[in-house]
Design an enzyme around this catalytic site. Structure first.
Site, PDB file in Angstrom:
ATOM      1  N   LEU A  57      49.119-108.342   5.824  1.00  0.00           N
ATOM      2  CA  LEU A  57      49.356-107.869   4.449  1.00  0.00           C
ATOM      3  C   LEU A  57      50.361-108.736   3.716  1.00  0.00           C
ATOM      4  O   LEU A  57      50.327-108.854   2.505  1.00  0.00           O
ATOM      5  CB  LEU A  57      49.889-106.430   4.466  1.00  0.00           C
ATOM      6  N   GLY A  58      51.286-109.282   4.482  1.00  0.00           N
ATOM      7  CA  GLY A  58      52.313-110.076   3.812  1.00  0.00           C
ATOM      8  C   GLY A  58      53.270-110.680   4.812  1.00  0.00           C
ATOM      9  O   GLY A  58      53.241-110.352   6.003  1.00  0.00           O
ATOM     10  N   ASP A  72      68.487-107.036  -0.728  1.00  0.00           N
ATOM     11  CA  ASP A  72      67.390-107.939  -1.086  1.00  0.00           C
ATOM     12  C   ASP A  72      66.395-107.239  -2.015  1.00  0.00           C
ATOM     13  O   ASP A  72      65.200-107.232  -1.765  1.00  0.00           O
ATOM     14  CB  ASP A  72      66.699-108.458   0.179  1.00  0.00           C
TER      15      ASP A  72
END
Ligand SMILES: *[C@@H]1O[C@H](CO)[C@@H](O)[C@H](O)[C@H]1NC(C)=O
Ligand SMILES: *[C@@H]1O[C@H](CO)[C@@H](O)[C@H](O)[C@H]1NC(C)=O
Ligand SMILES: *[C@@H]1O[C@H](CO)[C@@H](O)[C@H](O)[C@H]1NC(C)=O
Ligand SMILES: *[C@@H]1O[C@H](CO)[C@@H](O)[C@H](O)[C@H]1NC(C)=O
Ligand SMILES: *[C@@H]1O[C@H](CO)[C@@H](O)[C@H](O)[C@H]1NC(C)=O
Ligand SMILES: *[C@@H]1O[C@H](CO)[C@@H](O)[C@H](O)[C@H]1NC(C)=O
Length: 801
Positions: free
Chosen positions: A520-521, A635
């Site tokens: 997915l990533g 982040d």
């Protein structure tokens, strides 16, 4: 050690910034230019625009101006009011006490220049890269003077005319004094084109009215004229609606310069020019107002589109002025100006009153009329009668015959037009002894290159200077906890203490993800795979490498994550940890990341965007203040915000800062915190608090509002624009339309838009104590409390003294 290294990096960037500022795009106190043919102008950051002296063609005069430096004819887009030219040897200088001062060769100040004190040349609000301007900044980085506030005869993209503002045409392409035409946005909201008296400045005849006015303070009346960054010009009404002047779809997209100039012929034209042309390109017209200037200027107190006695012939919207036979131009440099008769027109001839008698003849002109200046008529009349009544009347200079009607006109003749109706004849009376004029050879001098004469100056603008605010990524993680290597545990934590989080076996997760197939990533931490557990779709996050720290500490962290329950946080469903492999199992978010949503092909609606922004803020309030252990995300960025089926924002990756390994902080792969989002305190020796998240949220909020990436919009090779700078410039200039690239929905929700941008600017304050808490951010976003005006978030002050 790490801190020292980081500070070195920061210092270098800072110096690079200063150097870049002085190379191009910026000048400091003491800088000067002298008017000579080969003087190098001050270039904008992009090199596309220049400020300096341009020699006026065919003269030894110079004009202080701004022009497009990359276009062969160096089209001028700005000059000081009234376009005063100065002789060779004149000088412009930036002085500490008096600002920008123009002096003649003897050193005496030239009057009339409204410049003020301050150093620095910088352009702003240049989101799409083709606009710019000359701006003078004070020592506190506050804008003191801006050429956009003093338009000459040209508007550039992102320039605005407010009520009461406007521009004058020039006399000609080589004389920049105020000409006969004027464009104004009246106090009642009407955009007007009118002629004016050159000497007194008084307005004479209107020839265009936008109709955006009302005698009351109506919501449909015009508020300002906007030439937007995409090259469209419109009148913004009070109620937020727009009256487009530039037809939608008529402007080419791509790399073009755009300008809109009130040309010296009185036509207001919008032009474009390809940026990368190889030399033969020319300015193309996309819009001109009015449609037919020859006929639209009508009024008894002025000469019309052309000068007195002149005749206007419309070609491509352009008034082609030509003296009729028997007349010649008064000033050859002004072909649109007045014509004088080549004969003696007066009733008085050689000292006596003389109606001429046999001495007079007529010059016959087809399709020519002077619409005003008549003082008598005969209806009905024959052509012959018309001629004779004029002949007998010594005041009659011209007889106009049309449709069996006759008009007598006297000098000077005004509103001359040709070709409007084809059955009209003008009989111009002249003295035979001074003729003949019937022969075509006796024509007035032809104009030279019409286009080049009429082409007036355009505008330009400058572009660019950007402050390069490169904050390099930092390691969020490392600053928190130092993990110590511990003996590994070969089993999943099954006897989980203090947590009811389901531990998974490795095999379960291999099966769930079909052997880690569907990626997915990727992130700094590892890779995310799609999987199915039971009937539930999940996202499995697999860490690249694992720090061999204590399982107890890992568990403590996971535990604090698992205890978080909030609508705007991605829910952790379980985990696996054997010391070598660590995996976290999350709920799956069908609509992907905010980054994909925000920067994809179609722009999300303002409603969706503002809803998402508030959701993220709520998630952060929870992490900072409401969960049992405070969690600093470290982040926050669009890649870490996921969207569920209903486009609810869900913060992911929280709590991971502490889970990542300390030893990665010495390698590139370990750098966390993302360029463009990291707060300045990472570069300083100051404590890291929740305010680092507030900073990142501020950047993210500005991205959500504008659909622009925080660092991505490159204008040129030289420059990278920083979103926070852009936001500040646009905010300060009241140009939120430029910031959101004319997002109509957002602009119509103006109060909310302004609030969001203002809150964003508070969040990105350099001084972390100025940044609001996330709770306060929510209150401001939701309109519960008012937002004060933020100070400049400028991180680097321009120190040019
Ligand atoms: C420009 O035009 C004005 C008005 O006609 C005139 O007074 C002036 O002398 C002209 N300047 C030059 C340099 O021709
Ligand atoms: C335009 O002309 C008017 C007078 O008609 C004057 O007040 C104004 O300052 C001029 N504007 C510019 C930009 O020269
Ligand atoms: C329009 O608004 C201005 C400022 O708000 C006010 O001064 C003026 O009186 C108003 N005019 C009318 C006709 O209401
Ligand atoms: C300008 O650039 C575009 C794309 O960058 C290219 O397609 C076009 O041919 C170029 N035109 C000229 C005249 O170089
Ligand atoms: C420029 O003009 C010349 C001659 O008019 C022509 O041959 C050439 O193709 C033109 N170049 C471009 C890029 O239009
Ligand atoms: C004007 O038109 C008439 C008839 O159309 C023609 O005979 C005559 O030559 C024209 N005159 C001129 C000066 O063009």
């Amino acid at each position: 050690m790490a801190l020292i290294l980081l500070r070195l990096v920061f210092l270098t960037i800072f110096l690079g910034f200063i150097a870049a500022q002085q190379k191009t795009g910026s000048v400091s106190v003491g800088a000067s230019l002298t008017a000579t043919a080969d003087v190098k102008p001050w270039l904008s950051f992009s090199g596309e625009f220049a400020f300096g002296f341009q020699q006026v063609q065919g003269t030894d005069n110079f004009l202080l101006s701004i022009w497009y430096d990359k276009i062969p004819d160096k089209t001028i887009i700005w000059y000081p009011e009234e376009g005063q030219m100065v002789p060779r040897g004149s000088k412009v200088e930036l002085l500490r006490e008096s600002g920008l001062v123009l002096t003649d060769p003897q050193g005496a100040a030239v009057k009339g220049l409204k410049f003020y004190f301050a150093p620095g040349l910088k352009s702003s609000c240049t989101g799409t890269g083709y606009t710019g301007k000359f701006v003078i900044f004070g020592s506190n980085s506050r804008k003191i003077w801006d050429s956009f506030d003093y338009p000459a005869d040209t508007l550039l993209p992102s320039q605005v005319i407010e009520r009461g503002g406007g521009m004058n045409s020039t006399i000609s392409a080589t004389n920049f004094s105020g000409g006969r035409f004027q464009l104004r946005l009246l106090q009642d909201g009407n955009l007007l084109l009118n002629t004016r008296n050159i000497l007194s400045g008084n307005p004479l005849v209107d020839y265009y009215r936008s109709g955006t006015s009302d005698d009351s303070n109506s919501s449909t009346s015009g508020e300002r004229v906007i030439f937007d960054a995409t090259g469209y010009m419109y009148i913004l009404r009070r109620n937020g609606e727009r009256l487009y002047l530039t037809q939608r779809g008529s402007v080419p997209s791509g790399d073009y310069y755009h300008r809109a100039t009130l040309d010296s012929d009185g036509v207001f034209r919008q032009y474009y020019y390809p940026k990368n042309s190889t030399g033969n390109a020319s300015w193309e017209v996309v819009l001109y107002i009015p449609d037919n200037i020859c006929e639209d200027i009508r009024g008894n107190i002025d000469s019309g589109a052309c000068g007195f006695n002149n005749v206007c012939n419309l070609q491509d919207g352009r008034p082609n002025c030509k003296c009729p036979r028997g007349f010649s131009i008064v000033n050859p440099d002004d072909p649109n100006g007045d014509c004088k008769p080549d004969f003696t027109p007066s009733c008085y001839h050689e000292g006596r009153f003389d109606n001429g008698g046999d001495m007079l003849g007529f010059i016959e002109l087809n399709n020519t009329d002077w619409v005003f200046s008549d003082y008598g008529n005969l209806d009905p009349s024959s052509e012959q009668t018309c001629k004779s009544i004029c002949l007998e009347d010594c005041f009659c200079a011209v007889a106009i015959y049309r449709d069996a009607k006759c008009w007598k006109k006297r000098l000077p003749l005004s509103n001359g037009i040709m070709g409007a109706t084809d059955n009209v004849k003008a009989f111009v009376k002249y003295r035979i002894a001074e003729g003949p004029f019937q022969n075509p050879h006796r024509l007035p001098r032809e104009r030279k290159d019409q286009t080049s004469l009429v082409l007036v100056v355009s505008v330009l603008l400058g572009t660019s200077v950007f402050v390069i605010f490169v904050l390099i990524g930092v390691i969020c993680v490392g600053f928190f906890v130092i993990y110590k290597k511990k003996p590994r545990n070969t089993y999943p934590i099954s006897k989980a203490v203090e947590t009811n989080l389901p531990p998974f076996t490795y095999q379960e997760l291999v099966e769930a993800t079909d052997g880690f197939k569907d990626e997915l990533g990727k992130g700094g931490f590892g890779i995310v795979y799609k999987g199915v557990i039971g009937k539930k779709i999940v996202a499995v996050k697999k860490f690249n490498t694992v720090v061999h720290d204590s399982d107890k500490e890992f568990k403590t962290e996971v535990d604090s994550i698992v205890k978080t329950h909030h609508k705007n946080l991605v829910q952790l469903l379980g985990y696996y940890n054997d010391g070598d492999q660590r995996l976290l199992v999350y709920e799956y978010m069908s609509n992907g990341t905010l980054a994909m949503f925000l920067f994809g092909d179609t722009r999300p609606t303002w409603r969706q965007r503002s809803y998402i922004a508030v959701g993220i803020a709520k998630g952060l309030v929870y992490l900072h203040e409401e969960c049992s252990t405070q969690i600093i995300h470290c982040d926050i960025k669009p890649q870490n915000i996921l969207l569920d089926d209903y486009f609810n924002a869900k913060i992911s990756d929280f709590g991971l800062a502490k889970l990542l390994m300390m030893n990665q902080s010495h390698t590139n792969t370990g750098i966390r915190g993302t360029k463009g989002y990291v707060a300045p305190e990472w570069f300083r020796n100051t404590p890291i608090t929740v305010k680092v998240d507030v900073y990142s949220f501020g950047v993210l909020l500005l991205e959500i509002v504008s659909c622009r990436k925080s660092l991505a919009f490159e204008t040129d090779d030289e420059g990278v624009a920083v979103l926070t700078d852009l936001a500040w410039d646009c905010y300060q200039e009241g140009r939120l339309d430029a910031f959101v690239e004319n997002d109509l929905e957002a602009l119509n929700d103006h109060k909310k838009l302004a609030t969001f941008v203002t809150v964003g600017l508070w969040c990105v304050q350099e001084n972390s104590s100025l940044r609001p808490t996330m709770r306060k951010v929510i209150q401001m976003l939701e309109g519960v409390i008012d937002v004060a005006e933020p100070p400049c978030p400028c991180s680097l002050s321009i120190t040019s003294y």
